[in-house]
Design a protein around this motif. Structure first.
Motif, PDB file in Angstrom:
ATOM      1  N   PRO A 581      -0.494 135.118 -56.995  1.00 57.57           N
ATOM      2  CA  PRO A 581       1.038 135.202 -56.637  1.00 57.57           C
ATOM      3  C   PRO A 581       1.450 135.835 -57.471  1.00 57.57           C
ATOM      4  O   PRO A 581       1.764 136.140 -58.519  1.00 57.57           O
ATOM      5  CB  PRO A 581       1.047 133.554 -57.532  1.00 57.57           C
ATOM      6  N   TRP A 582       2.754 136.160 -56.949  1.00 59.26           N
ATOM      7  CA  TRP A 582       3.344 137.759 -57.220  1.00 59.26           C
ATOM      8  C   TRP A 582       3.470 137.516 -58.730  1.00 59.26           C
ATOM      9  O   TRP A 582       3.305 138.023 -59.750  1.00 59.26           O
ATOM     10  CB  TRP A 582       4.552 138.309 -56.620  1.00 59.26           C
ATOM     11  N   ILE A 583       4.174 136.170 -59.286  1.00 53.74           N
ATOM     12  CA  ILE A 583       5.359 135.683 -60.226  1.00 53.74           C
ATOM     13  C   ILE A 583       3.892 135.868 -61.510  1.00 53.74           C
ATOM     14  O   ILE A 583       4.011 136.071 -62.870  1.00 53.74           O
ATOM     15  CB  ILE A 583       6.060 134.792 -60.111  1.00 53.74           C
ATOM     16  N   LEU A 584       2.816 135.144 -61.028  1.00 53.72           N
ATOM     17  CA  LEU A 584       1.825 135.427 -61.790  1.00 53.72           C
ATOM     18  C   LEU A 584       1.389 136.989 -62.516  1.00 53.72           C
ATOM     19  O   LEU A 584       0.372 137.149 -63.337  1.00 53.72           O
ATOM     20  CB  LEU A 584       0.462 134.288 -61.072  1.00 53.72           C
ATOM     21  N   LEU A 585       1.075 137.559 -61.227  1.00 50.84           N
ATOM     22  CA  LEU A 585       0.614 138.796 -60.998  1.00 50.84           C
ATOM     23  C   LEU A 585       1.837 139.510 -62.383  1.00 50.84           C
ATOM     24  O   LEU A 585       1.241 140.059 -63.144  1.00 50.84           O
ATOM     25  CB  LEU A 585       0.860 139.997 -60.186  1.00 50.84           C
ATOM     26  N   VAL A 586       2.675 139.323 -62.177  1.00 53.65           N
ATOM     27  CA  VAL A 586       3.550 140.420 -63.250  1.00 53.65           C
ATOM     28  C   VAL A 586       3.476 140.001 -64.291  1.00 53.65           C
ATOM     29  O   VAL A 586       3.550 140.108 -65.632  1.00 53.65           O
ATOM     30  CB  VAL A 586       5.145 139.672 -62.230  1.00 53.65           C
ATOM     31  N   VAL A 587       3.396 137.943 -64.644  1.00 54.73           N
ATOM     32  CA  VAL A 587       2.944 137.835 -65.632  1.00 54.73           C
ATOM     33  C   VAL A 587       1.814 138.081 -66.875  1.00 54.73           C
ATOM     34  O   VAL A 587       1.875 139.151 -68.027  1.00 54.73           O
ATOM     35  CB  VAL A 587       2.969 135.980 -65.743  1.00 54.73           C
ATOM     36  N   CYS A 588       0.295 138.995 -65.547  1.00 54.91           N
ATOM     37  CA  CYS A 588      -0.577 138.995 -66.426  1.00 54.91           C
ATOM     38  C   CYS A 588       0.111 140.894 -67.093  1.00 54.91           C
ATOM     39  O   CYS A 588      -0.368 141.136 -67.607  1.00 54.91           O
ATOM     40  CB  CYS A 588      -1.308 139.022 -65.109  1.00 54.91           C
ATOM     41  N   VAL A 592      -0.086 142.122 -70.688  1.00 53.47           N
ATOM     42  CA  VAL A 592      -1.127 143.070 -70.693  1.00 53.47           C
ATOM     43  C   VAL A 592      -0.348 144.340 -71.211  1.00 53.47           C
ATOM     44  O   VAL A 592      -1.102 145.266 -72.575  1.00 53.47           O
ATOM     45  CB  VAL A 592      -2.539 143.470 -69.835  1.00 53.47           C
ATOM     46  N   PHE A 593       0.229 144.697 -70.423  1.00 51.47           N
ATOM     47  CA  PHE A 593       0.987 145.861 -71.266  1.00 51.47           C
ATOM     48  C   PHE A 593       2.296 145.843 -72.022  1.00 51.47           C
ATOM     49  O   PHE A 593       3.121 146.892 -71.784  1.00 51.47           O
ATOM     50  CB  PHE A 593       1.309 146.856 -69.772  1.00 51.47           C
ATOM     51  N   GLY A 594       2.606 144.648 -72.238  1.00 48.06           N
ATOM     52  CA  GLY A 594       4.070 144.210 -72.915  1.00 48.06           C
ATOM     53  C   GLY A 594       5.410 144.356 -72.033  1.00 48.06           C
ATOM     54  O   GLY A 594       5.520 144.963 -70.931  1.00 48.06           O
ATOM     55  N   ARG A 595       6.011 144.209 -72.240  1.00 47.80           N
ATOM     56  CA  ARG A 595       7.542 143.554 -71.868  1.00 47.80           C
ATOM     57  C   ARG A 595       7.766 144.775 -71.631  1.00 47.80           C
ATOM     58  O   ARG A 595       8.304 145.814 -72.700  1.00 47.80           O
ATOM     59  CB  ARG A 595       8.130 142.921 -72.549  1.00 47.80           C
ATOM     60  N   GLY A 596       8.550 145.075 -70.612  1.00 44.98           N
ATOM     61  CA  GLY A 596      10.066 146.084 -70.747  1.00 44.98           C
ATOM     62  C   GLY A 596      10.646 146.346 -69.256  1.00 44.98           C
ATOM     63  O   GLY A 596       9.547 146.130 -68.396  1.00 44.98           O
ATOM     64  N   LEU A 597      11.009 147.255 -69.285  1.00 42.32           N
ATOM     65  CA  LEU A 597      11.925 148.184 -67.516  1.00 42.32           C
ATOM     66  C   LEU A 597      11.145 148.834 -66.641  1.00 42.32           C
ATOM     67  O   LEU A 597      10.507 147.932 -65.579  1.00 42.32           O
ATOM     68  CB  LEU A 597      12.784 148.628 -68.265  1.00 42.32           C
ATOM     69  N   PRO A 598      10.520 149.975 -67.271  1.00 39.77           N
ATOM     70  CA  PRO A 598       9.660 150.213 -66.819  1.00 39.77           C
ATOM     71  C   PRO A 598       7.833 149.163 -66.102  1.00 39.77           C
ATOM     72  O   PRO A 598       7.755 149.517 -64.977  1.00 39.77           O
ATOM     73  CB  PRO A 598       8.696 151.342 -67.418  1.00 39.77           C
ATOM     74  N   GLN A 599       7.380 148.587 -66.589  1.00 37.02           N
ATOM     75  CA  GLN A 599       6.654 147.443 -66.450  1.00 37.02           C
ATOM     76  C   GLN A 599       7.066 146.894 -65.679  1.00 37.02           C
ATOM     77  O   GLN A 599       5.959 146.507 -64.632  1.00 37.02           O
ATOM     78  CB  GLN A 599       6.366 146.581 -67.369  1.00 37.02           C
ATOM     79  N   LEU A 600       8.033 146.188 -66.235  1.00 34.75           N
ATOM     80  CA  LEU A 600       8.170 145.707 -64.933  1.00 34.75           C
ATOM     81  C   LEU A 600       8.693 146.452 -63.339  1.00 34.75           C
ATOM     82  O   LEU A 600       8.417 145.536 -62.497  1.00 34.75           O
ATOM     83  CB  LEU A 600       9.446 145.067 -65.569  1.00 34.75           C
ATOM     84  N   CYS A 601       9.120 147.303 -63.328  1.00 39.72           N
ATOM     85  CA  CYS A 601       9.532 147.989 -62.134  1.00 39.72           C
ATOM     86  C   CYS A 601       7.793 148.482 -61.457  1.00 39.72           C
ATOM     87  O   CYS A 601       7.691 148.378 -60.186  1.00 39.72           O
ATOM     88  CB  CYS A 601       9.599 149.237 -62.528  1.00 39.72           C
ATOM     89  N   VAL A 602       6.483 148.858 -62.632  1.00 40.11           N
ATOM     90  CA  VAL A 602       5.741 149.431 -62.090  1.00 40.11           C
ATOM     91  C   VAL A 602       5.191 147.771 -61.496  1.00 40.11           C
ATOM     92  O   VAL A 602       4.710 148.277 -59.630  1.00 40.11           O
ATOM     93  CB  VAL A 602       5.057 149.448 -62.879  1.00 40.11           C
ATOM     94  N   VAL A 603       5.229 147.216 -61.841  1.00 39.18           N
ATOM     95  CA  VAL A 603       4.269 145.775 -61.293  1.00 39.18           C
ATOM     96  C   VAL A 603       4.962 145.209 -60.227  1.00 39.18           C
ATOM     97  O   VAL A 603       4.251 144.921 -59.088  1.00 39.18           O
ATOM     98  CB  VAL A 603       4.163 144.676 -62.976  1.00 39.18           C
TER      99      VAL A 603
END
Ligand SMILES: Nc1ncnc2c1ncn2[C@@H]1O[C@H](COP(=O)(O)OP(=O)(O)OP(=O)(O)O)[C@@H](O)[C@H]1O
Ligand code: SF4
Ligand code: SF4
Ligand SMILES: [Mg+2]
Lengths: 744, 679
Positions: A581-588, A592-603
């Motif tokens: 489920p994508w929301i869980l993938l985003v959460v994981c 792991v990589f910390g919160r932030g705009l680039p991380q969000l975009c990448v995942v």
């Protein structure tokens, strides 16, 4: 049939294994147990405490091979086996935080989740399909036109708005239902009602539109004409002939959703305090409970696979043409040889290097003090603008795109939408052109201690500078739009007749009448915050699409064109990715990589290519059978050139439509994620964070509604034009493709 | 009173500007038990006339004027529900595409019962519920009427399980279920094979005799209409230009359009000559010229034709024509068909070995099933074929659909890798070519596809399309030079340089086919596979393309060699030097064209030829109607593949596949009937 089921089961094995592996890598390789301990215990935890935590939760074993043990235990008393492989037999283990048995917990919480999700699903389906049938029955009339416009309106509203607004209206104002909570028995109906109604309403826009498209497509078919020629009534034609054929795409959506009903809805459950699986996941996210998230991941994936299987089986029920098991794969172009493998690998490495490059740039600039995401989004914006520029140059030369453009220009709605989108882009660009003012120029220090370096101010964007009048005018705390007084009472001192009189009252604002949208808790101007948030929305939408689209084209086209093992591999990758489920993938990922705009975009980019890829693969399968592709091969054009010249250009209209659609979806998703607490950090301006901060204040009296409203309205005014524009675009691109004989 | 009388019917399509006058003042009438044929090129409004009568006009079309009187009642002005109950019960319709016109997810039973129930008196028809035994009996009866084999069993099947011919039978059964007085058949056999077509036409004729149904038969195929219709109406650009009894029309075609249309058909007589063509295309229904709509294509046009619209006038009893030539009831003065010059007798065939040579070529497609997608069998699309095509000649390949013609064509030019056998081209073995030589070969052997719509990339300009092959093979050095060559090639196929910057959707079907041919010619090939290049086109355009192909073969340094895949024997007679008849992946008869038609040998060839409408049977034997369908190429019957359908089957045929019998004079046949004759 049996053989088919067995084959599907066998296919599922590598997928499940892939998921377990992804989870393992994310949680134990990228993120060591010590990191996890620090996350739960806090940064300042002593090494001893960390070690104790790690031992207590059984994370102290080696990853794959335990040399200290004997025999089988060499393999079994390892992290991989204990924490991940045991998932395979549904031994989910215990929670890291509460130490409860996760399996039991899930069983207990499934009931409430289903009590909400199941009625929402069933009612939603029934209402959406009926409305779609009615609208397509009245096609071409005003009902149809306005119905479609209504759907687009409803679609463009953020899901959060439905929940917050609904709760406010029904529970707070009208006192019809309890605002939240859950209980079994006769009273459960009263708790269930509100979430179900809200759930159904928020799904209507997208649902009705989707079903309408499907039905209209069927209504155009030849057999409908036959049925009418037989003299059947419209009702029979619609319900017996059209609906049954439309069932296939409808089922694809619906059956897929059924298993996930068990997972509950994160948003609904947390808003309505339903003790279901969704709220359990939310709690786990907030408490950094890795064990629970791992388990939910795994269960979600299993449910996805079950869903796929059920979809396939349900096809056989409605469509007699589909017989499971038989398949004759027609591959005209032969299997790719080793040279092709090299080319494919090269292409992939190129793509990957690009992605890593963007990522590295992001990380690099993120670490530059004071620059943070600013320059980063500059680069992205530049890339996006360059890309669009290149596309426009190409489009200008192509008759088809020119025609489409002319068609778009003919519709006033489309032009207005485009202008609105353009305004948003301008704001975002203005917010990304950043420079630092020199506060004190370099020179010789006064005390003669040699040359000093220049002192630079915090970076400021063009938007900041333009909005200085707004940004600088901060108040103490809340104030209503256009108000003259603060919302919080203070002890004021007046001088009446020379005497100081104290009274509790709303103090006047420093800048009365200046705040068009009011101010927030910290006294910031809400209009300014809203404008600042535009960039985040656009970057999330734009960068994510930028990451996702090349992958989608690359993999989708290759899989569709070559078939064979390339196809199998690509299908495996996207099945695995989309089964979590994508929301869980985003959460994981964010854990792991910390919160932030680039991380969000990448995942989001990593998961976002899957849908488009699937569409493009299917379309390429169709295109490769076209005779012009064969003609090119017969001319001796190489296969990769055929791809570049004949296949990809004929997919661009699909890509364009998906890009705009994705974009508006992402803008809405960012708000939800930031709201849940896995999106951008609280220090980044975004509509999600605005909503998050403002939601708690709805309980105040008088109600503080303006910052919420501003965020929702802003999202709406961005997403609505995007959706309207897509509609116009789709219409414009369609007739150019469909070459019809003259109306004989 | 005629059964159906259409008076001055006008059906228009709403557009932003002028409405499209697709049907523009048509009058016709049909009596009970009569067949009226409606013919015309595609796009002239035939189907829309039919849909108007059914009151099923697609949006945004509407009836702008006129009356449609069915037994004296005006169908157009019937109230809604009555209109509906009218359909099916009094007028029924069958459509062109049996593949898409049946609902794929409903069983034959459901779809038939719908029609049967609709025919019952009101009230009763409303009942839904399960089907009673009596209704099932009726459904079986309806299918039996159409000669459907095993009708009871077919009821529980779904459309995709039936072959094209069977589906069309289901359509006919559905249409006739309520015993309508009028049946409208809109190109009912265009999508079918000749053999199946012949059976469906027989069936319609037979049913008409038994039930006395009137038929409005729409087709673009003049041969079909000559077999079917009592009277024929010729339509052009939304108007009827000539109407007469079938005999009169074919004996004395009077309108210049009809007359030209008839002369466009290729046949043996025209062999070696240029075919008559009609210049230009059907005008766009938005801007018709004020005068005669045919005037810009008409060789007899005079000044008054362009200004004054001719009205329908009678030239002999029952024969009306709309043309100024007959205005004063003059005797027809159509310029006598000037005999087209007999072009210089074909140059003597260049001698030497064959250009293309194939021995025992096979192409099998694997069928995969089961858990591991094991190969459980093969579709033997091509199964051991020998061909040799001498330089500069044309080999015609004929056969029913699905017999492997296309696959053979593609295999011969290595577009599909062969499963077995040897293919030689110009002396080289294709299998042994390395990638460079293969590329060189690609330049020599080209293919033209059947469908002019899907064979051109919609997003490339004509220049880019034609230039593509030149780029690959490095033909023409500079850009300007290439452009010159592209222009030259386009000219040679009859297109002007204006076409360079256009996109495919801006052209008509015939023009697109020319572009496809130009693309192939641009790389100066020696060998062309033509896969039914004209079957999607109207006769008038077909004639243009055939002329072009013939001219191209005649000119140039090196004469082109063609493999012409077709099912039209008129084309074969007109163009081919040699004919190969294919059945289920194998060539069953091969013969020089002249010899073939003098004496038909193989029973399959005989059946195939006798199925062709409007064809007088040469040689011995009367009409042969083939029973059953082509067996599946994945599981061909043992012995002679044709024995299940062969009228002269012998015991040995069921066991042994007949060997090749060489009958001399280039004739070769695979049939036990001739086993003893040859050498
Ligand atoms: N790629 C493929 N995979 C499997 N079977 C195929 C493939 N291509 C063709 N066939 C089968 O091979 C047989 C011969 O096909 P082919 O297209 O050559 O027939 P055809 O004689 O050209 O027919 P038509 O007159 O309809 O064009 C058919 O049964 C077809 O279904
Ligand atoms: S009216 Fe004139 S242009 Fe028209 S068909 Fe007759 S002769 Fe030709
Ligand atoms: S071999 Fe026998 S079955 Fe085959 S065509 Fe000849 S006579 Fe007929
Ligand atoms: Mg074919």
């Amino acid at each position: 049939m049996i053989a088919y089921l067995i084959r599907r089961m066998l296919y599922a094995v590598p997928i499940v294994f892939g998921i377990v592996l992804i989870t393992f890598v994310l949680f134990f390789v990228v993120n060591s147990p010590a990191d996890m301990a620090k996350m739960t215990l806090g940064k300042k935890a002593t090494p001893a405490a960390v070690a104790a935590w790690v031992r207590a939760h059984g994370y102290d074993q080696p990853p794959f091979l335990n040399l200290k043990e004997e025999g089988v235990a060499k393999l079994t008393s390892t992290l991989f086996f204990q924490k991940c492989a045991r998932l395979l037999v549904f031994d989910l283990g215990r929670s890291d935080v509460t130490d409860r048995d996760i399996g039991q917990e899930i069983r207990r919480r499934m009931g409430p989740s289903l009590a909400i999700a199941l009625p929402t699903f069933l009612l939603g389906m029934a209402i959406n399909i009926t409305m779609a049938l009615i609208i397509s029955f009245c096609r071409g009339t005003y009902l149809d036109r306005w119905g479609t416009v209504m759907c687009v309106l409803l679609m463009s509203i953020s899901g959060l708005f439905y929940i917050i607004g609904g709760q406010f209206l029904f529970a707070k104002w009208l006192h019809l239902f309890p605002i939240s909570g859950f209980d079994w028995g006769a009273v459960s109906a009263k708790f269930v009602f509100l979430p179900v109604v809200i759930g159904v309403i928020s799904g209507i826009g997208g649902g009705v539109r989707y079903y309408r498209t499907i039905m209209l497509e069927e209504i155009e078919k030849d057999y409908v004409r036959t049925a009418r020629a037989k003299g059947l009534g419209e009702g029979t034609v619609l319900f017996r002939h059209v609906l049954k054929n439309a069932m296939i795409p409808i089922l694809t959506n619906a059956v897929m959703a059924i298993p996930f009903l068990f997972m509950g809805s994160l948003l609904m459950e947390s808003f309505f305090s339903i003790p279901g699986l969704g709220s359990m996941t939310m709690t786990a996210i907030n408490a950094q409970d890795f064990a629970v998230i791992r388990s939910m991941n795994y269960i979600g994936a299993i449910l996805y696979i079950v869903g796929l299987l059920m979809t396939d089986l349900s096809y056989t029920l409605v469509d007699p043409r589909i017989t499971l098991g038989a398949s004759d794969t027609r591959s005209l172009y032969g299997r790719p040889g080793w040279r092709d493998v090299l080319k494919i690998l090269g292409g992939f490495l190129f793509l990957a290097a690009g992605a890593v490059g963007i990522w590295q740039a992001a990380v690099y600039f993120k670490d530059q003090p004071g620059l943070r995401t600013v320059i980063f989004s500059n680069g992205v914006l530049a890339a996006t603008l360059l890309g669009s520029g290149a596309f426009l140059l190409h489009a200008r030369r192509s008759q088809l795109w020119r025609n489409a453009w002319r068609q778009v220009c003919r519709s006033r709605l489309a032009k207005v939408s485009l202008a609105a989108l353009g305004a948003f882009v301008l704001i975002a660009v203005a917010d990304s052109v950043t420079w630092r003012d020199v506060q004190r120029p370099a020179g010789t220090a006064e005390n003669g201690n040699g040359p000093t370096r220049a002192v630079l101010a915090e970076p400021q964007s063009l938007l900041d500078r333009l909005c200085t009048p707004l940004a600088a005018k901060t108040e103490k705390t809340y104030s209503a739009p256009m108000a003259r007084a603060l919302l919080a009472k203070e002890t004021l001192e007046d001088e009446v007749d020379g005497k100081v009189v104290r009274r509790r009252d709303y103090p006047p604002l420093k800048y009365p009448g200046w705040h068009l949208f009011g101010t927030d808790k910290t006294g910031q101007d809400v209009l300014f915050m809203t404008l600042k948030s535009v960039r985040t929305g656009l970057v999330v939408g734009g960068l994510t699409t930028l990451i996702a689209v090349p992958f989608a084209i690359f993999f989708g086209v290759l899989a569709g064109f070559f078939g064979g093992w390339v196809d199998d591999l690509v299908q495996y990758i996207y099945s695995t990715l989309s089964s979590i489920p994508w929301i869980l993938l985003v959460v994981c990922f964010m854990m792991v990589f910390g919160r932030g705009l680039p991380q969000l975009c990448v995942v989001m980019g990593l998961t976002g290519w899957v849908g488009l890829c699937r569409v493009l693969r299917g379309e390429t399968l169709k295109l490769r059978e076209k005779e012009y592709v064969q003609a090119a091969l017969a001319l001796g054009v190489s296969r990769f050139r055929v791809l570049a010249r004949h296949v990809v250009p004929n997919l661009m209209h699909l890509v364009l439509i998906t890009v705009v659609l994705n974009f508006s979806g992402l803008v809405l998703a960012e708000a939800v994620l930031s709201y849940i607490g896995v999106g951008v950090g609280p220090d980044t301006f975004s509509w999600g964070t605005m909503i998050n901060q403002a939601r708690g204040e709805l309980g105040r009296d008088p109600v503080v509604w303006w910052n919420l409203a501003a965020a929702f309205v802003a999202m709406f005014t961005l997403v609505l034009p995007a959706n309207l524009f897509v509609d116009a675009l789709r219409d414009a691109l369609d007739p150019a493709l469909r070459v019809r004989g003259e109306g004989e | 009173m005629p059964l159906l009388e259409v008076r001055d019917l006008r059906t228009y399509f709403r557009t932003a500007g002028q409405p499209r006058r697709v049907v523009d003042g048509i009058s016709l009438s049909i009596d009970s038990g009569e067949t009226l044929g409606l013919v015309g090129e595609s796009g002239c409004g035939k189907s829309l006339t039919a849909l108007s009568i059914m009151q099923l006009i697609p949006r945004p079309g509407y009836v702008a004027g006129g009356e449609i009187l069915f037994k004296g009642r005006d169908v157009v002005r019937l109230p809604g529900p009555e209109k509906r109950s009218f359909r099916g019960r009094h007028i029924a319709m069958i459509f062109q595409e049996p593949m898409t016109c049946l609902n794929p997810v409903l069983s034959v039973r459901t779809q038939l019962l719908e029609a049967i129930r609709h025919g019952r008196p009101e009230g009763e028809a409303r009942r839904w519920g399960g089907a009673g035994a009596e209704e099932i009996e009726k459904a079986v009866e309806a299918l039996r009427l159409t000669d459907m084999p095993e009708p009871a069993q077919k009821l529980s099947q779904y459309p995709h399980q039936l072959s094209g011919g069977m589906r069309q039978r289901v359509m006919i059964a559905m249409a006739l279920a309520c015993r309508p007085e009028l049946l409208i058949a809109d190109e009912p056999t265009t999508a079918l094979d000749v053999t199946v077509e012949a059976r469906i036409l027989d069936l319609l004729r037979d049913l008409q005799k038994r039930l006395g149904t009137a038929i409005l038969f729409i087709t673009h195929d003049l041969a079909v209409v000559s077999e079917m219709a009592h009277r024929v109406a010729v339509m052009y650009a939304g108007k009827i230009v000539e109407m007469a009894t079938a005999e009169a029309l074919f004996a004395r075609p009077s309108h210049p359009y009809t007359e030209r249309l008839l002369r466009c058909r290729p046949s043996r007589v025209q062999r070696g000559r240029r075919l008559e063509t009609i210049q230009g295309v059907v005008p766009d229904p938005r801007d018709f010229a004020p005068g005669c709509r045919f005037s810009d294509r008409c060789p007899n046009a005079s000044a008054s034709c362009r200004d004054v619209e001719p009205a329908l006038g009678q030239i002999e009893p029952g024969h009306v024509v709309a043309c100024h030539l007959y205005a004063e009831r003059r005797t027809p003065t159509i310029s006598a068909p000037s005999p087209l010059p007999q072009e210089s007798a074909a140059a003597p065939l260049p001698q030497g070995g064959p250009l293309l040579y194939a021995q025992d070529v096979a192409k099998h497609f694997p069928i995969r099933r089961g858990v591991f997608k094991r190969v459980v069998g093969h579709v033997k699309a091509v199964d051991g074929v020998d061909v040799a095509i001498p330089r500069g000649t044309t080999l015609a390949l004929v056969g029913e659909s699905g017999c492997g013609k296309t696959t053979l064509g593609k295999t011969l030019i290595r577009l599909l890798p062969p499963t077995g056998g040897v293919i030689g081209f110009g002396g080289a073995n294709l299998a042994a070519l390395d990638s460079r030589a293969l590329r060189r070969f690609r330049r020599d052997a080209q293919i033209v596809f059947q469908d002019p719509f899907s064979s051109l990339n919609p997003r490339m300009t004509v220049e880019a399309i034609v230039e593509e092959g030149m780029l690959v093979h490095g033909i023409g050095g500079s850009r300007a030079e290439r452009r010159e060559r592209v222009k030259h090639v386009l000219e040679s196929v009859g297109l002007t340089a204006d076409a360079l910057v256009c996109y495919p959707h801006e052209f008509s079907g015939g023009q697109r086919q020319r572009i496809g041919i130009a693309r192939a010619l641009a790389v100066e090939p020696k060998f062309l596979v033509l896969d039914e290049p004209t079957s999607a086109l109207d006769v008038s355009i077909q004639a243009q393309i055939l002329n072009l192909l013939r001219r191209l073969q005649g000119e140039g340094r090196e004469r082109l060699t063609y493999l012409f895949i077709t099912h039209d024997l008129g084309i074969v007679e007109y163009l081919a030097d040699e004919v190969a008849v294919m059945y289920l992946g194998r060539i069953v008869e091969r013969s020089p064209t002249e010899g073939l038609f003098d004496e038909l040998l193989h029973p399959y060839t005989r059946a195939l030829l006798s199925a062709i409408p409007g064809q007088e049977m040469p040689g011995r034997g009367g009409r042969i109607r083939l029973e059953g369908d082509v067996p599946s190429p994945s599981n061909p019957p043992p012995g002679c593949h044709f024995h299940l359908r062969c009228p002269s089957v012998m015991p040995v045929c069921r066991e042994v596949y007949p060997p090749v019998t060489d009958l001399g004079r280039g004739r070769m046949v695979r049939c036990h009937l001739y086993g003893s004759r040859g050498g």
